[in-house]
Design a protein around this motif. Structure first.
Motif, PDB file in Angstrom:
ATOM      1  N   UNK A  92     -70.142  26.669-119.288  1.00  0.00           N
ATOM      2  CA  UNK A  92     -70.743  27.012-118.151  1.00  0.00           C
ATOM      3  C   UNK A  92     -70.082  27.766-117.034  1.00  0.00           C
ATOM      4  N   UNK A  93     -68.874  28.236-117.395  1.00  0.00           N
ATOM      5  CA  UNK A  93     -67.996  28.846-116.479  1.00  0.00           C
ATOM      6  C   UNK A  93     -67.378  30.034-117.149  1.00  0.00           C
ATOM      7  N   UNK A  94     -66.954  30.859-116.304  1.00  0.00           N
ATOM      8  CA  UNK A  94     -66.338  32.200-116.877  1.00  0.00           C
ATOM      9  C   UNK A  94     -65.154  32.563-115.899  1.00  0.00           C
ATOM     10  N   UNK A  95     -64.304  33.293-116.249  1.00  0.00           N
ATOM     11  CA  UNK A  95     -63.181  33.775-115.293  1.00  0.00           C
ATOM     12  C   UNK A  95     -63.565  34.890-114.822  1.00  0.00           C
ATOM     13  N   UNK A 131     -60.136  34.009-122.158  1.00  0.00           N
ATOM     14  CA  UNK A 131     -59.528  35.267-121.687  1.00  0.00           C
ATOM     15  C   UNK A 131     -59.013  35.018-120.364  1.00  0.00           C
ATOM     16  N   UNK A 132     -59.184  33.928-119.715  1.00  0.00           N
ATOM     17  CA  UNK A 132     -58.883  33.485-118.382  1.00  0.00           C
ATOM     18  C   UNK A 132     -57.186  34.021-118.285  1.00  0.00           C
ATOM     19  N   UNK A 133     -56.917  34.698-117.060  1.00  0.00           N
ATOM     20  CA  UNK A 133     -55.698  35.169-116.744  1.00  0.00           C
ATOM     21  C   UNK A 133     -55.354  34.386-115.197  1.00  0.00           C
ATOM     22  N   UNK A 134     -53.968  34.102-115.132  1.00  0.00           N
ATOM     23  CA  UNK A 134     -53.564  33.347-114.042  1.00  0.00           C
ATOM     24  C   UNK A 134     -54.385  33.760-112.814  1.00  0.00           C
TER      25      UNK A 134
END
Ligand code: GLU
Length: 282
Positions: A92-95, A131-134
């Motif tokens: 349910x979330x995305x970066x 694919x999340x980046x900091x």
């Protein structure tokens, strides 16, 4: 009944805060319940220890007391991260890597030209969490969240404004809230998630707060449904405004409790100024 006052230590308390804290305390007292204080200091970019100390002093001067220890959100980051992870595991979330400038540009593009509230246009929606980046923020995919929660999610308002039970209105939520940020890029979490996690952790039965947060309530109710949290009742109260009808701001020193107190006001004067009846018996 258990109520709470949840200030952010980003400035001095003013009359609006006094009204909110006194309303929450009076309601709990009238029901033989409990009033809690919570310091919402997750925003380390704006919170200051000296404001927290001043808030405690102002509230004590007003005649409020609360069980110790006071919950300070900055000490509970792992539980907000766990809630965010759980929503992530549910898909349910995305970066989101969009900057404010990019969001503004997307919102003013011709196909989106209609003026309206600046809800996020969904540019990064569908990006996998892997694919999340900091430097990314984490957003809730509102449409997916509403679908997962299913129909029949409602919230009950017991306050004087709009009292009754209200079903979530997906159209209004899309228009007013959109894919809100639940994990800020700078501090890891956002108000909407922390408030829901902590109202549950503290067993709050009645969320007493200003009508300015009424619009966020369907989102809070949706997060409770998704996270399987207990559901409180809500009591939104009127806002205390300045003479021109504007919102009181933390930097508005004229209505700071400290200023009024230094000018000789008593706690009973404060009650009168915000339109509350004299103090109920303890
Ligand atoms: N910390 C929030 C504020 O100071 C209040 C949150 C709430 O009552 O839900 O505006």
């Amino acid at each position: 009944m258990r109520t709470r006052f949840a200030p952010s230590p980003t400035g001095r308390l003013h009359l609006g805060h006094a009204f909110s804290a006194l309303t929450a305390r009076d309601l709990a007292r009238a029901a033989g319940g409990e009033f809690l204080l919570r310091i919402e200091d997750i925003d380390t970019t704006r919170s200051r220890p000296e404001y927290e100390a001043a808030i405690l002093a102002d509230l004590r001067w007003l005649g409020l007391d609360w069980p110790e220890p006071v919950l300070r959100q900055s000490e509970h980051r792992p539980r907000y991260a766990a809630a965010l992870d759980r929503l992530g595991a549910m898909g349910l979330t995305y970066p989101c890597s969009c900057t404010r400038a990019e969001i503004r540009a997307a919102l003013s593009a011709p196909q989106e030209g209609a003026p309206g509230p600046a809800v996020y246009p969904g540019t990064c929606r569908g990006r996998p969490m892997a694919a999340r980046r900091p430097e990314d923020a984490i957003r809730l995919d509102l449409a997916a969240a509403l679908e997962t929660a299913g129909p029949g999610v409602a919230f009950t308002e017991t306050g004087p404004l709009l009292s009754g039970t209200h079903a979530l209105d997906p159209e209004a939520m899309r228009a007013n809230l959109g894919d809100v940020v639940l994990g800020r890029r700078d501090i890891g979490v956002a108000y909407h998630l922390a408030v829901v996690v902590d109202d549950a952790a503290q067993g709050i039965s009645h969320v007493v707060r200003g009508a300015d947060l009424r619009e966020a309530t369907p989102l809070h109710r949706l997060l409770q449904a998704l996270l399987g949290l207990p559901v409180p009742l809500w009591h939104h109260h009127r806002l205390i405004r300045d003479e021109s009808g504007g919102r009181l701001a933390k930097r508005d020193d004229a209505r700071a409790l400290a200023t009024l107190r230094a000018a000789g006001a008593t706690p009973e004067d404060i009650r009168r100024l915000v339109g509350l009846a004299p103090s109920p018996a303890p």
